[in-house]
Design an enzyme around this catalytic site. Structure first.
Site, PDB file in Angstrom:
ATOM      1  N   GLU A 178       0.825  -1.215   0.000  1.00  8.57           N
ATOM      2  CA  GLU A 178       0.000   0.000   0.000  1.00  8.57           C
ATOM      3  C   GLU A 178       0.861   1.267   0.000  1.00  8.57           C
ATOM      4  OE1 GLU A 178      -2.640   0.522   3.382  1.00  8.57           O
ATOM      5  OE2 GLU A 178      -3.602   2.251   2.461  1.00  8.57           O
ATOM      6  N   LYS A 223      -2.528  -2.076  -3.096  1.00  8.55           N
ATOM      7  CA  LYS A 223      -3.576  -1.214  -2.519  1.00  8.55           C
ATOM      8  C   LYS A 223      -3.190   0.248  -2.759  1.00  8.55           C
ATOM      9  CE  LYS A 223      -6.038  -0.216   1.778  1.00  8.55           C
ATOM     10  NZ  LYS A 223      -6.720  -0.816   2.919  1.00  8.55           N
TER      11      LYS A 223
HETATM   12  P1  13P Z   1      -9.373   4.117   4.244  1.00  9.29           P
HETATM   13  O1  13P Z   1     -10.210   3.369   3.228  1.00  9.29           O
HETATM   14  O2  13P Z   1     -10.175   4.706   5.364  1.00  9.29           O
HETATM   15  O3  13P Z   1      -8.408   5.062   3.575  1.00  9.29           O
HETATM   16  O4  13P Z   1      -8.479   3.035   4.981  1.00  9.29           O
HETATM   17  C1  13P Z   1      -7.916   2.020   4.262  1.00  9.29           C
HETATM   18  C2  13P Z   1      -6.617   1.671   4.850  1.00  9.29           C
HETATM   19  O5  13P Z   1      -6.379   0.529   5.195  1.00  9.29           O
HETATM   20  C3  13P Z   1      -5.601   2.720   4.978  1.00  9.29           C
HETATM   21  O6  13P Z   1      -4.381   2.167   5.340  1.00  9.29           O
END
Ligand code: 13P
Length: 336
Positions: A178, A223
């Site tokens: 991510e 992600k």
């Molecule tokens: P949000 O969808 O609230 O951005 O959170 C997702 C997430 O795991 C952020 O690290």
């Protein structure tokens, strides 16, 4: 000894019409969420809230492929003594775990951060595997402002993501990689085109580092943020967000990655759903495109619950509704 193949877990995480519930708020973040509904954050209230979500059978069985947990939650038991991870598995969903230790100030790079948590990660991953986790998450944070991000910050965050991903795969755990380009940083007035350029740069760097670290792309999930205006800038149309996001991902993400699961990042519930649906309805893509939302899946449920036992059913209905809407978006069939 690992028994499941990473590729099979990754494919299950992005199964048709399903996505991931990000319920991995750290103790600090969940406290902020609970403050917004005037509920004290204690180990018990956090357990009650998350138990409510994981026992929402309709949502969990039909729309949620996996749940990202925080360390505390993976160790917690439901009121009846069942481990929370077992509730998730019983609903046919996969438990996952956030393993980073958060974004800290990056020395020599004012205004930029580096995500920590690599020390001891090999041992922690082995323990998490034993507790039932089959995927993990690590979030690198990239802020846009005048002159930022810098190459140094992009590279160091990409390197940390790559070493995390390699350690996960060694432990039989699928890494969710991510790299989040913030929409709600400061001042948050950047354009969608600036977001495009930075996201493209970040993703190209991340995939270069993943390659250098010999990470199997078939055994990971990306992600990313969507390509979107800063929170305090003009709002591009749903079609423009969809077109620019898909173009950016096609330019950077190899086809061997089985799936991309977006974060919501501060978009409203409906925006996050509308954008995902627009991408899936209008474009052919080599990977699955789904959701891994935190706020956009939970905000309505949190409000409906309000910390009261008598509101559990209402909270579960609110969660199931958003999960169903996002399931439709993952199939490209959601309409306002
Ligand atoms: P949000 O969808 O609230 O951005 O959170 C997702 C997430 O795991 C952020 O690290």
């Amino acid at each position: 000894m690992t028994t499941e193949r990473l590729e099979d877990i990754a494919v299950a995480m992005v199964a048709d019409g399903k996505g991931i519930l990000a319920a991995d708020e750290s103790s600090g973040t969940i406290k902020k969420r609970f403050d917004s509904i005037q509920v004290e954050s204690t180990a018990d209230t956090r357990r009650d809230y998350r138990e409510m979500l994981f026992r929402a059978d309709d949502a969990m069985k039909n729309y949620i492929s996996g749940v990202i947990l925080y360390d505390e939650t993976l160790r917690q038991k439901a009121v009846d003594g069942t481990p929370l991870a077992e509730l998730i598995k019983a609903a046919g969903s996969i438990p996952g775990i956030k393993v980073d230790a958060g974004a800290k100030d990056l020395p020599n790079f004012p205004g930029e951060s580096i995500t920590e948590g690599l020390d001891g990660l090999r041992e922690r991953l082995q323990e998490y595997y034993g507790l039932g986790a089959r995927f993990a998450k690590w979030r690198g944070v990239i802020a846009i402002s005048d002159g930022l991000p810098t190459w140094g910050a992009v590279k160091q965050n990409a390197q940390a993501l790559a070493r995390y991903a390699a350690l996960c795969q060694e432990a039989g755990i699928v890494p969710i990689v991510e790299p989040e380009v913030l929409m709600d940083g400061k001042p948050g007035d950047h354009s969608i085109d600036r977001c495009y350029d930075v996201t493209e740069w970040v993703l190209k760097t991340v995939f270069t580092e993943l390659y250098d670290a010999r990470v199997s792309l078939e055994g990971m999930i990306l992600k990313p943020n969507m390509v979107i205006d800063g929170k305090n800038a003009r709002k591009a149309s749903v079609e423009e967000v969809a077109e620019k996001t898909v173009r950016c991902l096609k330019a950077t993400v190899p086809a061997s990655v089985p799936g991309i699961a977006f974060l919501s990042g501060g978009q409203s519930d409906e925006e996050a759903t509308a954008h995902l649906s627009a991408m899936n309805s209008a474009y052919d893509m080599p990977w699955k495109l789904t959701f891994s939302y935190g706020r956009a899946l939970q905000a309505a449920a949190l409000k409906a619950w309000g910390g009261k036992t008598e509101n559990v059913a209402a909270g579960q209905r609110a969660f199931a509704h958003r999960a169903r809407m996002n399931s439709m978006a993952a199939a490209g069939t959601w309409k306002t």
